[in-house]
Design an enzyme around this catalytic site. Structure first.
Site, PDB file in Angstrom:
ATOM      1  N   ASP A  12       6.069  23.068  10.328  1.00 13.51           N
ATOM      2  CA  ASP A  12       7.148  22.515  11.152  1.00 13.51           C
ATOM      3  C   ASP A  12       8.004  21.509  10.400  1.00 13.51           C
ATOM      4  OD1 ASP A  12       6.171  24.031  13.289  1.00 13.51           O
ATOM      5  OD2 ASP A  12       4.793  22.429  13.876  1.00 13.51           O
ATOM      6  N   LYS A  15      11.572  24.360   7.982  1.00 13.24           N
ATOM      7  CA  LYS A  15      11.818  25.486   7.069  1.00 13.24           C
ATOM      8  C   LYS A  15      12.885  26.427   7.647  1.00 13.24           C
ATOM      9  CE  LYS A  15       7.462  26.626   7.374  1.00 13.24           C
ATOM     10  NZ  LYS A  15       6.863  25.494   8.098  1.00 13.24           N
ATOM     11  N   GLY A  39       6.535  29.241  14.196  1.00 12.42           N
ATOM     12  CA  GLY A  39       7.672  29.073  15.097  1.00 12.42           C
ATOM     13  C   GLY A  39       8.771  28.369  14.318  1.00 12.42           C
ATOM     14  N   HIS A  40       9.852  29.086  14.040  1.00 13.15           N
ATOM     15  CA  HIS A  40      10.936  28.522  13.240  1.00 13.15           C
ATOM     16  C   HIS A  40      12.197  28.440  14.102  1.00 13.15           C
ATOM     17  CE1 HIS A  40       8.662  30.399   9.578  1.00 13.15           C
ATOM     18  NE2 HIS A  40       8.016  29.401  10.126  1.00 13.15           N
ATOM     19  N   GLN A 223       3.961  28.143   8.103  1.00 11.00           N
ATOM     20  CA  GLN A 223       2.962  27.059   8.038  1.00 11.00           C
ATOM     21  C   GLN A 223       3.296  26.105   6.879  1.00 11.00           C
ATOM     22  OE1 GLN A 223       1.349  30.519   8.492  1.00 11.00           O
ATOM     23  NE2 GLN A 223       1.908  30.012  10.561  1.00 11.00           N
TER      24      GLN A 223
HETATM   25  P1  GDP Z   1       9.548  25.157  10.778  1.00 10.06           P
HETATM   26  O1  GDP Z   1       8.341  25.696  11.438  1.00 10.06           O
HETATM   27  O2  GDP Z   1       9.262  24.518   9.456  1.00 10.06           O
HETATM   28  O3  GDP Z   1      10.669  26.155  10.693  1.00 10.06           O
HETATM   29  O4  GDP Z   1      10.071  23.966  11.699  1.00 10.06           O
HETATM   30  P2  GDP Z   1      10.278  24.051  13.294  1.00 10.06           P
HETATM   31  O5  GDP Z   1      11.498  24.838  13.556  1.00 10.06           O
HETATM   32  O6  GDP Z   1       9.017  24.452  13.960  1.00 10.06           O
HETATM   33  O7  GDP Z   1      10.466  22.509  13.639  1.00 10.06           O
HETATM   34  C1  GDP Z   1      11.538  21.774  13.167  1.00 10.06           C
HETATM   35  C2  GDP Z   1      12.346  21.259  14.364  1.00 10.06           C
HETATM   36  O8  GDP Z   1      13.220  20.229  13.930  1.00 10.06           O
HETATM   37  C3  GDP Z   1      13.241  22.320  14.970  1.00 10.06           C
HETATM   38  O9  GDP Z   1      13.305  22.100  16.341  1.00 10.06           O
HETATM   39  C4  GDP Z   1      14.610  22.085  14.317  1.00 10.06           C
HETATM   40  O10 GDP Z   1      15.686  22.458  15.169  1.00 10.06           O
HETATM   41  C5  GDP Z   1      14.582  20.583  14.155  1.00 10.06           C
HETATM   42  N1  GDP Z   1      15.296  20.096  12.960  1.00 10.06           N
HETATM   43  C6  GDP Z   1      15.407  20.670  11.734  1.00 10.06           C
HETATM   44  N2  GDP Z   1      16.049  19.849  10.894  1.00 10.06           N
HETATM   45  C7  GDP Z   1      16.353  18.737  11.576  1.00 10.06           C
HETATM   46  C8  GDP Z   1      16.992  17.493  11.254  1.00 10.06           C
HETATM   47  O11 GDP Z   1      17.388  17.244  10.131  1.00 10.06           O
HETATM   48  N3  GDP Z   1      17.091  16.568  12.257  1.00 10.06           N
HETATM   49  C9  GDP Z   1      16.641  16.787  13.511  1.00 10.06           C
HETATM   50  N4  GDP Z   1      16.769  15.820  14.395  1.00 10.06           N
HETATM   51  N5  GDP Z   1      16.040  17.943  13.859  1.00 10.06           N
HETATM   52  C10 GDP Z   1      15.887  18.878  12.916  1.00 10.06           C
HETATM   53  P1  IMO Z   2       5.252  26.990  11.209  1.00 19.84           P
HETATM   54  O1  IMO Z   2       5.532  28.238  10.402  1.00 19.84           O
HETATM   55  C1  IMO Z   2       2.388  24.040  12.612  1.00 19.84           C
HETATM   56  C2  IMO Z   2      -1.779  25.354  13.051  1.00 19.84           C
HETATM   57  C3  IMO Z   2      -2.359  25.421  14.443  1.00 19.84           C
HETATM   58  C4  IMO Z   2      -3.810  25.086  14.141  1.00 19.84           C
HETATM   59  C5  IMO Z   2      -4.052  25.779  12.805  1.00 19.84           C
HETATM   60  C6  IMO Z   2      -4.719  27.139  12.917  1.00 19.84           C
HETATM   61  O2  IMO Z   2       6.051  26.889  12.447  1.00 19.84           O
HETATM   62  O3  IMO Z   2       5.303  25.793  10.341  1.00 19.84           O
HETATM   63  P2  IMO Z   2      -3.849  29.522  13.701  1.00 19.84           P
HETATM   64  O4  IMO Z   2      -3.315  29.983  15.014  1.00 19.84           O
HETATM   65  O5  IMO Z   2      -2.921  29.723  12.565  1.00 19.84           O
HETATM   66  O6  IMO Z   2      -5.229  30.067  13.422  1.00 19.84           O
HETATM   67  O7  IMO Z   2      -4.065  27.922  13.891  1.00 19.84           O
HETATM   68  O8  IMO Z   2      -2.773  25.929  12.212  1.00 19.84           O
HETATM   69  N1  IMO Z   2      -0.517  26.120  12.844  1.00 19.84           N
HETATM   70  C7  IMO Z   2       0.686  25.561  12.720  1.00 19.84           C
HETATM   71  N2  IMO Z   2       1.081  24.267  12.828  1.00 19.84           N
HETATM   72  N3  IMO Z   2       3.290  24.989  12.299  1.00 19.84           N
HETATM   73  C8  IMO Z   2       2.913  26.277  12.162  1.00 19.84           C
HETATM   74  O9  IMO Z   2       3.734  27.232  11.718  1.00 19.84           O
HETATM   75  C9  IMO Z   2       1.557  26.617  12.418  1.00 19.84           C
HETATM   76  N4  IMO Z   2       0.867  27.775  12.396  1.00 19.84           N
HETATM   77  C10 IMO Z   2      -0.417  27.447  12.645  1.00 19.84           C
HETATM   78  O10 IMO Z   2      -1.756  24.469  15.283  1.00 19.84           O
HETATM   79  O11 IMO Z   2      -3.950  23.709  13.943  1.00 19.84           O
HETATM   80 MG    MG Z   3       7.376  25.611  13.262  1.00 18.18          MG
END
Ligand code: GDP
Ligand code: IMO
Ligand code: MG
Length: 423
Positions: A12, A15, A39-40, A223
């Site tokens: 999270d 990416k 979840g991206h 991840q």
């Molecule tokens: P990922 O799993 O690495 O793709 O990250 P996620 O999408 O799960 O979580 C990142 C969250 O932060 C998302 O809701 C993005 O919309 C938000 N986000 C990304 N970059 C920024 C930023 O620079 N500032 C803020 N406030 N939110 C951001």
């Molecule tokens: P992105 O791609 C954050 C965490 C779960 C749990 C552990 C194992 O959005 O960065 P699993 O279901 O993979 O066996 O769970 O890994 N986890 C993540 N945490 N971002 C993710 O993906 C994750 N994918 C798995 O919360 O702790």
């Molecule tokens: Mg994510």
């Protein structure tokens, strides 16, 4: 140049947003590991998209997106994700999406097993419950069902029968769970295979041929480094190699064809699920950053645990991934704080750790050595040039660079596409 985007923390890191931006300059984007545990989130204009299995580059219609062999695919979830995009007007044709014939299939018994295992464990992992661990276990245990198997009724039948012979006993005797009906799963999954057929191919061949024709490829990590099954905070990890090593095994592209590694890091740290987290905030600070950063999981909706930036962690990620550039995401979330802290070492039972320790006891109980820095009061959301950032924000970034040993090339100051600074 072909390049990889990895997460340098616990996932999270942002990416998805970074990939959406960088995808402009490539031809192909590939997912190489993980499944719909990822979840991206990508925000374009007023629209928000959340990707679980499909590479985030799909928002750019001229790009080809590949789901590589290292990914585990829940076909039901994938078809739902594809339909969701179609309903939002995004074209989905087989030129645009390719699915590896070698990828393994997440079966219904994997999802249930994931959840049942968690209920039996004392030390819970807090998985996403998507069946990821059991599916990878079956892959390594040579019980797995691959995407290509769904296209051959005889092969699929034999494999499913073998699996249910074993699984139904385990479900009944160990978990007191009802048996699975062969016919129902068989027909349902053959149907998924039929629907996915136009997209299925040998993606390793496709990628290598494209690279030989000078097409540019972006490898999209899911991840983060500390969820990696080898290098993460085991057993509180996911079941795949989220680090650089996963790229070659999970795509079939050899290392000599990969030019660069970019790591996404949050300006602070978050973690979803259980497991050690040395720099985790106290309750009050946690609530503040969780609320400002909207730190709620994109897959399960769970609140993310938040903490200070940990340079011990990120330096280790930089070393094992060979990181060339850092993208510091969510800097804006730190706007307005009086002081900021950065972890520079750990201390446990009189011993000082400058490198990331791997003993679970040390990691879980360690004290943290912090450096304190002054914060900035201005908003960074409107800033588009590095020189326009508040002085203390630049100092913070410089200190991170020095501690991690890698230059920060991208700084993200908001969730929208244009809220980015390129140095
Ligand atoms: P990922 O799993 O690495 O793709 O990250 P996620 O999408 O799960 O979580 C990142 C969250 O932060 C998302 O809701 C993005 O919309 C938000 N986000 C990304 N970059 C920024 C930023 O620079 N500032 C803020 N406030 N939110 C951001
Ligand atoms: P992105 O791609 C954050 C965490 C779960 C749990 C552990 C194992 O959005 O960065 P699993 O279901 O993979 O066996 O769970 O890994 N986890 C993540 N945490 N971002 C993710 O993906 C994750 N994918 C798995 O919360 O702790
Ligand atoms: Mg994510």
């Amino acid at each position: 140049m072909n390049f990889v985007v990895v997460g340098a923390q616990w996932g999270d890191e942002g990416k998805g947003k970074l990939i959406d931006i960088l995808a402009e300059n490539v031809d192909i984007a590939v997912r190489y590991q993980g499944g719909n545990n990822a979840g991206h989130t990508v925000i374009v204009g007023k629209k928000e998209y959340v990707f679980h299995l499909i590479p985030s580059a799909i928002l750019r219609p001229s790009k080809t997106c590949v789901i590589g062999n290292g990914v585990v695919i829940d076909p039901k979830a994938l078809l739902e994700e594809m339909n969701g995009l179609k309903n939002r007007g995004l074209l989905m044709i087989n030129r645009q999406l390719k699915i590896s014939c070698h990828a393994h299939v997440v079966m219904p018994y994997h999802r249930i097993m994931d959840q049942l295992r968690e209920t039996k464990r004392n030390q819970k992992i807090g998985t996403t419950g998507r069946g990821i661990g059991p599916c990878y276990s079956d892959k390594i245990g040579r019980m797995g069902i691959r995407i290509i198997d769904l296209l051959n009724p005889q092969v699929f039948k034999a494999k499913l029968q073998d699996n249910l012979n074993e699984k139904n006993d385990i479900f009944k005797k160990v978990y007191g769970h009802q048996r699975y009906d062969f016919r129902k799963i068989y027909e349902e999954y053959l149907n998924y295979g039929h629907r996915l057929k136009p997209y299925i191919c040998d993606t390793a061949l496709f990628l290598n041929e494209a690279i030989d024709r000078n097409k540019k490829v972006l490898f999209e990590g899911a991840q983060g480094t500390f969820l990696d099954v080898d290098f993460g905070t085991y057993p509180f990890v996911t079941s795949s190699n989220a680090t650089i090593g996963g790229v070659c095994a999970g795509s079939g592209v050899p290392p000599i064809k990969i030019g660069k590694v970019i790591a996404a890091v949050k300006a602070y740290t978050t973690r979803v699920g259980e497991g050690p987290f040395p720099t985790e905030f106290d309750q009050k600070m946690n609530n503040l950053i969780q609320c400002r950063g909207q730190e709620f999981g994109a897959t399960t909706g769970r609140p993310r645990r938040c903490g200070w930036f940990d340079s011990v962690l990120v330096r280790y990620a930089a070393i094992i991934n060979g990181v060339c550039e850092l993208a510091m995401m969510k800097l804006d979330v730190l706007d307005g704080l009086k002081t900021l802290k950065i972890a520079v070492g750990y201390q446990y039972k009189g011993k000082i750790y400058r490198n990331f320790p791997h003993d679970l006891e040390v990691l879980s109980k360690t004290g943290v050595i912090y450096e304190t820095m002054p914060g900035w009061q201005e908003s960074t959301r409107q800033v588009r040039q590095y020189s326009q950032l508040p002085l203390n924000a630049r100092r913070y970034i410089k200190r991170v660079e020095k501690l991690v040993g890698v230059r920060v090339k991208y700084i993200s100051v908001g969730s929208k596409r244009n809220e980015i600074i390129v140095r």
